[in-house]
Design an enzyme around this catalytic site. Structure first.
Site, PDB file in Angstrom:
ATOM      1  N   VAL A 174       0.813  -1.203   0.000  1.00 29.92           N
ATOM      2  CA  VAL A 174       0.000   0.000   0.000  1.00 29.92           C
ATOM      3  C   VAL A 174       0.855   1.266   0.000  1.00 29.92           C
ATOM      4  O   VAL A 174       0.342   2.370   0.089  1.00 29.92           O
ATOM      5  CB  VAL A 174      -0.978   0.065   1.187  1.00 29.92           C
ATOM      6  N   LYS A 222       3.811   1.902   2.053  1.00 31.11           N
ATOM      7  CA  LYS A 222       4.420   2.349   3.311  1.00 31.11           C
ATOM      8  C   LYS A 222       5.875   2.744   3.087  1.00 31.11           C
ATOM      9  O   LYS A 222       6.312   3.833   3.457  1.00 31.11           O
ATOM     10  CB  LYS A 222       4.333   1.242   4.368  1.00 31.11           C
ATOM     11  N   SER A 278     -14.799 -11.812  15.425  1.00 31.06           N
ATOM     12  CA  SER A 278     -15.753 -11.219  14.490  1.00 31.06           C
ATOM     13  C   SER A 278     -16.479 -12.250  13.621  1.00 31.06           C
ATOM     14  O   SER A 278     -17.350 -11.899  12.836  1.00 31.06           O
ATOM     15  CB  SER A 278     -15.072 -10.178  13.620  1.00 31.06           C
ATOM     16  N   LYS A 285     -12.542  -4.923   5.414  1.00 23.43           N
ATOM     17  CA  LYS A 285     -13.495  -6.006   5.204  1.00 23.43           C
ATOM     18  C   LYS A 285     -14.464  -5.653   4.086  1.00 23.43           C
ATOM     19  O   LYS A 285     -14.767  -6.480   3.222  1.00 23.43           O
ATOM     20  CB  LYS A 285     -14.265  -6.283   6.500  1.00 23.43           C
TER      21      LYS A 285
HETATM   22  N1  LIG Z   1      -0.892   5.620  -3.137  1.00 24.49           N
HETATM   23  C1  LIG Z   1       0.069   5.228  -3.997  1.00 24.49           C
HETATM   24  N2  LIG Z   1       0.418   6.000  -5.023  1.00 24.49           N
HETATM   25  C2  LIG Z   1       1.369   5.629  -5.872  1.00 24.49           C
HETATM   26  N3  LIG Z   1       2.058   4.494  -5.820  1.00 24.49           N
HETATM   27  C3  LIG Z   1       1.786   3.664  -4.797  1.00 24.49           C
HETATM   28  C4  LIG Z   1       0.773   3.996  -3.846  1.00 24.49           C
HETATM   29  N4  LIG Z   1       0.713   3.000  -2.947  1.00 24.49           N
HETATM   30  C5  LIG Z   1       1.633   2.082  -3.320  1.00 24.49           C
HETATM   31  N5  LIG Z   1       2.288   2.486  -4.422  1.00 24.49           N
HETATM   32  C6  LIG Z   1       3.355   1.759  -5.100  1.00 24.49           C
HETATM   33  O1  LIG Z   1       3.252   0.388  -4.786  1.00 24.49           O
HETATM   34  C7  LIG Z   1       4.520  -0.225  -4.653  1.00 24.49           C
HETATM   35  C8  LIG Z   1       4.610  -0.983  -3.354  1.00 24.49           C
HETATM   36  O2  LIG Z   1       4.683  -0.102  -2.260  1.00 24.49           O
HETATM   37  P1  LIG Z   1       5.629  -0.319  -1.018  1.00 24.49           P
HETATM   38  O3  LIG Z   1       6.792  -1.152  -1.361  1.00 24.49           O
HETATM   39  O4  LIG Z   1       5.882   0.995  -0.402  1.00 24.49           O
HETATM   40  O5  LIG Z   1       4.658  -1.165  -0.117  1.00 24.49           O
HETATM   41  P2  LIG Z   1       4.739  -1.439   1.440  1.00 24.49           P
HETATM   42  O6  LIG Z   1       3.500  -0.860   2.037  1.00 24.49           O
HETATM   43  O7  LIG Z   1       6.015  -0.999   1.995  1.00 24.49           O
HETATM   44  O8  LIG Z   1       4.591  -3.018   1.486  1.00 24.49           O
HETATM   45  P3  LIG Z   1       5.250  -4.083   2.525  1.00 24.49           P
HETATM   46  O9  LIG Z   1       4.403  -4.080   3.745  1.00 24.49           O
HETATM   47  O10 LIG Z   1       5.143  -5.371   1.787  1.00 24.49           O
HETATM   48  O11 LIG Z   1       6.644  -3.646   2.766  1.00 24.49           O
HETATM   49  C9  LIG Z   1       5.520   0.878  -4.750  1.00 24.49           C
HETATM   50  O12 LIG Z   1       6.079   0.865  -6.015  1.00 24.49           O
HETATM   51  C10 LIG Z   1       4.703   2.148  -4.563  1.00 24.49           C
HETATM   52  O13 LIG Z   1       5.241   3.235  -5.273  1.00 24.49           O
END
Ligand SMILES: Nc1ncnc2c1ncn2[C@@H]1O[C@H](COP(=O)(O)OP(=O)(O)OP(=O)(O)O)[C@@H](O)[C@H]1O
Ligand SMILES: [Mg+2]
Length: 787
Positions: A362, A364, A681, A724
């Site tokens: 997502v 992060k 839940s 959910k």
């Molecule tokens: N809101 C967003 N806008 C643009 N790109 C996004 C967005 N959310 C995720 N991405 C893209 O999705 C890819 C995965 O994101 P990222 O590696 O930061 O995930 P993460 O949350 O760190 O996952 P994990 O928990 O597996 O480490 C990245 O290339 C990121 O740029």
């Protein structure tokens, strides 16, 4: 009468401050006093070039008179004179004979003395011979102590001085005696007396020399091998310097020292580094210790003790960058901007410790990078996943072989600034075992009270981490140790809706994948419908990682088409996907629309986002009791039992034959069986599955539900509503039952989902049953009694 004594002469006088000239010996002299210069000039002008050389009683007197000079002196001949400048003369004088000063006068220019020779009486005899030998022996002895290698030469030299007085004078001149002792020798009345004096001087000298060589010996024995090596090394260095060579080790140490002088270090670090450098210079370069010391010094010199990058506090620009990098995520972005605004007002404000919690993919990690970019800070990242050993964070003590500095300091070193943004990924996956508890170390690192003086075991110096901007990430907070979670500001990033995913794909993922493959957006056209289909049929996730990968595959296939000769723009149609990506992986429409009796559709929250989960119940005609499968945790098992109890106690209302309860066993299963599940839940879902089973009426397949139940049939609120609901939507479910108390969470649900879906809020299990199992209360209403 003495006037006519032919031996009495009047000669210029040269007073000496600190030494005595003996007959038969040559002595170099420097003359500087005006009277002395005049005296020498007079002597040189005379035929015999003779002067009287006499010792002063006290060296401090500048213009001595008769009383200041000894009465016994030496007549000498000036052998050589050079004059380096007007006020100086360098002389070489040869002592001729002993004289007594009868009268001394200043003639206006220099001192003049009337002198008479005083030869020693001839007392040669056995006593003198015995004394001579004793003195010669002692002298040889003394010389051998001074110069152990070559005593023979000295013996020869003494042998050349057969005449006892010559030997005494020679020895005296070699021995650097005090002036008073030399004068006493000169004044000795007889040869025997002079020899006796010499003997005492020599014995004293021998004693001193013996003692000295004993001290030197002892010291040499004490000197360890290391010290000797050091001495040798110093000598080698001296030789190399003499030859104009520089040895590499020394050059290295010099370079380190130079860097140390220039480096900006805290006091403690400088002191330790200097000590270590001094030690390094003594250690042989091949030794392991040398290597250890050198590596450590490198680290100390390279660490950014005081270097910081300047924060860019332009809020507009920061907002621009955050929006440019990520779609949505408004709440998190606001929080970052708030912090920037605070920093702008108060540059010393403590950086908050943020914790991003959310399913994988997502954004992060990439959000962290974006924050660093907007702030203008260096970005460093490390994963804590599976870390067991405290020393990985904090380093090993230098005394261990192969010791290394901890990961935190490593990251700071890479960042080369002491205020980087340091991202600690996967705090929820920290391990812990006999090697220590990394969470405890992390507590210290993240505690603003303690991290000002963070002490890495290897570095063994306090390093200030208080300027570091820490961001941690986790998929779930459940396994993050409480004290750790308390120190952080938790920000939730939940999964994306289909629309959000499409938006992210259009703005970020597709352009990025095209860039990677070198295509332009004109060359590869991806219509809305195709994108939607990819999202729906080829991915099922909360984040966008799988989506990005899939888009990458599409882009590569298109590139291949060009490589194979395609010339017109390639449009990827929905029909092409099968060929490009293979069979569809998910079929939302074919979700279990028709459920058999005994199955209900639940919703679960998982680390990977939300998920649809089915509860299946069946009766075992010959069985007994309750069997639960599907890796259910304690809490889930208990809520299933509560559901069972509620159904049994309400059998009548549900038109259920209670005999079934006692005659048949019950098996309840929750697929996927390999994934552990827990939480309260699923209570509502279990109740629906059981009611459906016993009443033999199937539940609606288009409706999903979630909620905790009590024995009295109340439906209690649950967490993770947004995840959910999104999971239900992904699966094609458009009707969701939620506890009434969760109505407040609706504002988190994206607009599109709210528009498209039907939400039913319930307070009691009866409402759930009525909504999900068509006709369950029918017969009761019709007044037909249970069979
Ligand atoms: N809101 C967003 N806008 C643009 N790109 C996004 C967005 N959310 C995720 N991405 C893209 O999705 C890819 C995965 O994101 P990222 O590696 O930061 O995930 P993460 O949350 O760190 O996952 P994990 O928990 O597996 O480490 C990245 O290339 C990121 O740029
Ligand atoms: Mg990540």
């Amino acid at each position: 009468m003495s006037e006519i004594d032919p031996a009495v002469r009047t000669l210029p006088v040269l007073p000496l401050k600190n030494s005595v000239l003996f007959p038969n010996l040559l002595m170099p002299l420097s003359v500087g006093r005006p009277a002395s210069l005049a005296a020498v000039a007079a002597a040189l002008a005379s035929e015999g070039k003779e002067v009287v050389i006499v010792a002063q009683r006290a060296a401090s007197v500048e213009e001595p008179a008769q009383d200041d000079l000894h009465a016994i002196a030496t007549k000498a001949v000036v052998r050589k004179m050079t004059r380096p400048n007007e006020s100086m003369m360098e002389l070489l004088v040869l002592g001729i004979e002993r004289v007594a000063i009868l009268k001394l006068e200043h003639n206006g220019e220099y001192l003049e003395a009337r002198v008479r020779p005083v030869p020693l009486p001839d007392d040669s005899g056995t006593e003198v011979e015995a004394l001579r030998r004793a003195v010669a022996d002692l002298a040889t002895n003394a010389f051998s102590l001074v110069q152990p290698q070559a005593p023979a030469e000295f013996g020869q030299m003494l042998g050349g001085a057969e005449e006892p007085m010559r030997m005494v004078y020679l020895l005296a001149s070699l021995m650097s005696l005090e002036a008073a002792k030399e004068q006493a020798l000169l004044e000795a009345q007889t040869c025997a007396a002079a020899l006796r004096l010499m003997h005492t001087y020599l014995s004293h000298e021998v004693q001193v020399l013996e003692l000295r060589s004993k001290i030197a010996n002892d010291a040499r024995n004490e000197m360890s091998r290391e010290q000797r090596e050091y001495l040798l090394r110093q000598q080698m260095r001296a030789i190399q310097q003499e030859l104009g060579e520089k040895n590499p080790e020394q050059a290295d140490a010099e370079e380190l020292r130079e860097r140390l002088e220039k480096a900006e270090l805290p006091e403690e670090a400088r002191k330790d580094a200097e000590r270590e450098l001094t030690r390094l210079e003594r250690l042989p370069s091949a030794s392991p210790e040398h290597h250890v010391a050198r590596t450590w010094l490198e680290l100390v010199l390279e660490l950014p003790w005081k270097q910081t990058t300047e924060d860019n506090l332009d809020l507009k620009r920061a907002r621009g960058i955050l929006d440019q990098d990520h779609y949505g995520l408004q709440e998190v972005k606001e929080r970052i901007l708030e912090h920037l605004a605070v920093l702008k007002r108060n540059p010393d404000a403590k950086a908050p410790i943020l914790c991003f919690v959310g399913p994988p993919g997502v954004g992060k990690t990439s959000l962290g990078q974006s924050i660093a970019r907007s702030l203008g800070r260096k970005f460093e990242r490390m994963s804590l996943g599976g870390m067991h050993d405290e020393a990985e964070l904090r380093g090993h003590r230098r005394t261990y072989i192969g010791a290394m500095v901890g990961r935190v300091i490593q990251a700071i070193r890479r960042a080369s600034a002491c205020n980087p943004l340091l991202m600690l990924d996967e705090v929820d996956k920290l391990g812990r075992d006999f090697r220590g508890d990394p969470a405890a170390a992390l507590l210290e690192i993240l505690d603003p009270e303690q991290n000002k003086t963070f002490r890495d075991n290897y570095l063994d110096l306090a390093f200030d981490l208080s300027k570091v901007f820490f961001i941690t990430t986790a998929n779930s907070l459940d396994t993050v140790p409480r004290p750790l979670a308390d120190r952080m500001e938790i920000l939730h990033l939940s999964g994306y809706t289909e629309e959000e995913k499409a938006e992210i794909a259009l703005r970020y993922l597709i352009p990025r994948q095209l860039r990677e493959t070198g295509l332009t957006s004109e060359e590869c056209i991806l219509p809305q419908e195709t994108l939607k289909r990819i999202i729906r049929r080829y991915t099922r996730e909360a984040g966008v990682r799988q989506l990005e990968r899939t888009l990458g595959r599409v882009a590569r296939k298109v590139t291949l088409k060009y490589a194979e000769g395609s010339e017109s723009a390639v449009t990827v149609r929905e029909e092409d996907l099968g060929e490009m990506l293979g069979a569809e992986m998910f079929h939302p429409e074919k979700m279990r629309r028709e459920l058999p009796a005994g199955v209900a559709t639940g919703l679960a929250w998982t680390e990977a986002g939300g998920d649809v989960l089915y509860v299946e119940a069946t009766m075992l005609p010959d069985g007994k009791g309750l069997t639960l499968t599907g890796q259910l945790g304690d809490v889930m098992q208990e809520s299933v039992k509560a559901a069972q109890s509620w159904v049994w106690t309400h059998a009548e209302e549900l038109n259920v034959n209670p005999k079934q309860f006692s005659e048949c066993g019950l098996h309840l299963h929750v697929p996927a069986g390999a994934v552990p599940k827990d939480g309260p839940s699923a209570g509502v879902t279990a109740a629906v599955a059981l009611a459906s089973l016993y009443s033999k009426r199937p539940a609606r397949g288009d409706t999903a539900m979630t909620g905790e139940i009590t024995l009295t049939g109340l439906v209690l609120p649950i967490g993770g509503v947004k995840e959910k609901v999104l999971a239900a939507r992904r699966s094609g479910i458009r009707r969701v039952l939620l506890p009434k108390a969760n109505q407040k969470d609706m504002r988190d649900i994206p607009e599109e989902a709210r528009k498209e879906m039907e939400f039913i809020f319930v307070e009691k299990i009866e409402e759930v049953l009525a909504a999900v199992i068509p006709g369950i209360y029918d017969r009761a209403e019709a007044g037909v009694p249970a069979a």
